[in-house]
Design a protein around this motif. Sequence first.
Motif, PDB file in Angstrom:
ATOM      1  N   TRP A 185      -6.691   2.090  -5.006  1.00  6.00           N
ATOM      2  CA  TRP A 185      -7.185   1.820  -3.648  1.00  6.00           C
ATOM      3  C   TRP A 185      -8.247   2.879  -3.363  1.00  6.00           C
ATOM      4  CZ3 TRP A 185      -3.447   2.894   1.042  1.00  6.00           C
ATOM      5  CH2 TRP A 185      -4.100   2.588   2.246  1.00  6.00           C
ATOM      6  N   ASN A 201      -3.854  -9.489   4.347  1.00  5.56           N
ATOM      7  CA  ASN A 201      -3.340  -8.150   4.595  1.00  5.56           C
ATOM      8  C   ASN A 201      -2.575  -8.152   5.917  1.00  5.56           C
ATOM      9  OD1 ASN A 201      -2.832  -5.438   4.553  1.00  5.56           O
ATOM     10  ND2 ASN A 201      -4.963  -4.791   4.725  1.00  5.56           N
ATOM     11  N   THR A 209       0.032  -6.064   8.441  1.00  3.83           N
ATOM     12  CA  THR A 209       0.645  -4.790   8.799  1.00  3.83           C
ATOM     13  C   THR A 209       2.132  -4.996   9.057  1.00  3.83           C
ATOM     14  OG1 THR A 209      -1.410  -4.044   9.802  1.00  3.83           O
ATOM     15  CG2 THR A 209       0.573  -2.858  10.420  1.00  3.83           C
ATOM     16  N   PHE A 221       0.832  -1.196   0.000  1.00  2.00           N
ATOM     17  CA  PHE A 221       0.000   0.000   0.000  1.00  2.00           C
ATOM     18  C   PHE A 221       0.870   1.250   0.000  1.00  2.00           C
ATOM     19  CE2 PHE A 221      -2.894  -3.138   1.872  1.00  2.00           C
ATOM     20  CZ  PHE A 221      -4.035  -2.910   1.108  1.00  2.00           C
ATOM     21  N   ARG A 271      -0.795  -8.643   1.014  1.00  2.00           N
ATOM     22  CA  ARG A 271      -0.795  -7.188   1.021  1.00  2.00           C
ATOM     23  C   ARG A 271       0.030  -6.725   2.213  1.00  2.00           C
ATOM     24  NH1 ARG A 271      -2.299  -8.488  -3.027  1.00  2.00           N
ATOM     25  NH2 ARG A 271      -4.097  -7.835  -4.285  1.00  2.00           N
ATOM     26  N   TYR A 316       0.786  -3.554   4.598  1.00  2.00           N
ATOM     27  CA  TYR A 316       0.335  -2.236   5.037  1.00  2.00           C
ATOM     28  C   TYR A 316       1.356  -1.695   6.057  1.00  2.00           C
ATOM     29  CZ  TYR A 316      -2.617   1.514   6.657  1.00  2.00           C
ATOM     30  OH  TYR A 316      -3.103   2.755   6.950  1.00  2.00           O
ATOM     31  N   HIS A 317       2.146  -0.664   5.715  1.00  2.00           N
ATOM     32  CA  HIS A 317       1.994   0.220   4.589  1.00  2.00           C
ATOM     33  C   HIS A 317       3.407   0.643   4.266  1.00  2.00           C
ATOM     34  CE1 HIS A 317       1.308   4.202   2.776  1.00  2.00           C
ATOM     35  NE2 HIS A 317       0.011   4.003   2.703  1.00  2.00           N
TER      36      HIS A 317
END
Length: 395
Positions: free
Chosen positions: A104, A343, A345, A6, A373, A375-376
């Motif tokens: 996004w 996702n 972090t 992201f 994914r 983040y971030h």
Amino acid sequence: MRTSAFLYPWDVLGDPDAPARIADLGVRQVTLASAYHSTRALTPRHPKHRIVTAEYASVLYPPGEPYWRGRELTPYAAGAWAPGDAFGQAAEALAAAGLDVHSWVVLAHNSRLGAEHPGTSVVNAYGDRYPWAPCIAQPRVRALLVALAAEAAVRPGALGTELESCGWYGLAHPHAHDKLAGVALDDTAQYLMSLCFCPSCAQGYGELGLDAHEVRARVRWVLEPAWRGGTVGTPGAELLAATLGFRTAAARALQEAAVAAVRSRGAAGFQVLLHADPRPSRSGANVGVDAEHVLGLADGVVVPCTGGPELLEPFAAVGPVGSVGSAGSVGVAGSVGSVLAANLTVVSGMGGRPLSLAQDVARAVGVGATELRLYHAGLASDADLEAVRKAGVVG
């Protein structure tokens, strides 16, 4: 395993080293904000600034004037934090570094909309409005969000999109100088405090055979023990069950319309994912969905997994159903069936676990994750990003 990091456009613009830095992580893709809520964001490596304040929810590109002409509600153009076509410029720089770019898009989370059009907001059983939470049962709100989904998702340079907050938003919301922690509310109490009682929702309850005035009074009665440190117990669970059908139907209507609008505007193979939670009663950025329904609708889901991969399990249990309207059920990643993106972090200061990334990825894959994914990448420290590189699990 395809991994996307992201980013915000302001992480890239004005920093010529940013695209190569992201590519050096080993990721193949960036999920770049094109419509985003208000925020205050750290930029720890940018040569010109350290803090970016996005004052209100906005689109990070010039909204198309002919597209929005005549509509009752329209999005807000960004201010100095993302001037001009910030998304397009950042996407071009990232693509030049060999990175695929997906948009996004944050939908039902907009405090400025609630401030300027109070009637669009969720209003709870006590009459308190939540200006950050547009009521998705209202036709005019749904019309705004569907149109926004299509325009913000299908930007030049984007190969796909991720739709966040494509459903109900409620009580839970990080807020400046927040003072809501004095009474602990369990999941059911949070749900009851997130129920909306605007005219559109009152009509929705009526279609289920429920009198909105009675439901509102009962919510307040059921919540009373919670304010004294107790729980809502069985009466709360019964009230949740009685009202969830309407809430689920409203969310499905938005999701179906938004995905259809994106598909009608995007090219063949344009990937559409939803940020999602498999518990239909949940509200927020990762909206509650029915796993089978959403995987039959979109190309897949992005699921919060920092606390563990358990929320992936209901989606994995559905199997590779593919998605309605996708090109042969083949996403941009080239895999047949639904994308299940875990996702994770990777910002230590925000509760992330970059030093445990390899283990967390292995657990997610074991449950059924097909993509990752992170983040971030823009918010993470150098040490966090180095931990991601050393984990060697991204691609």
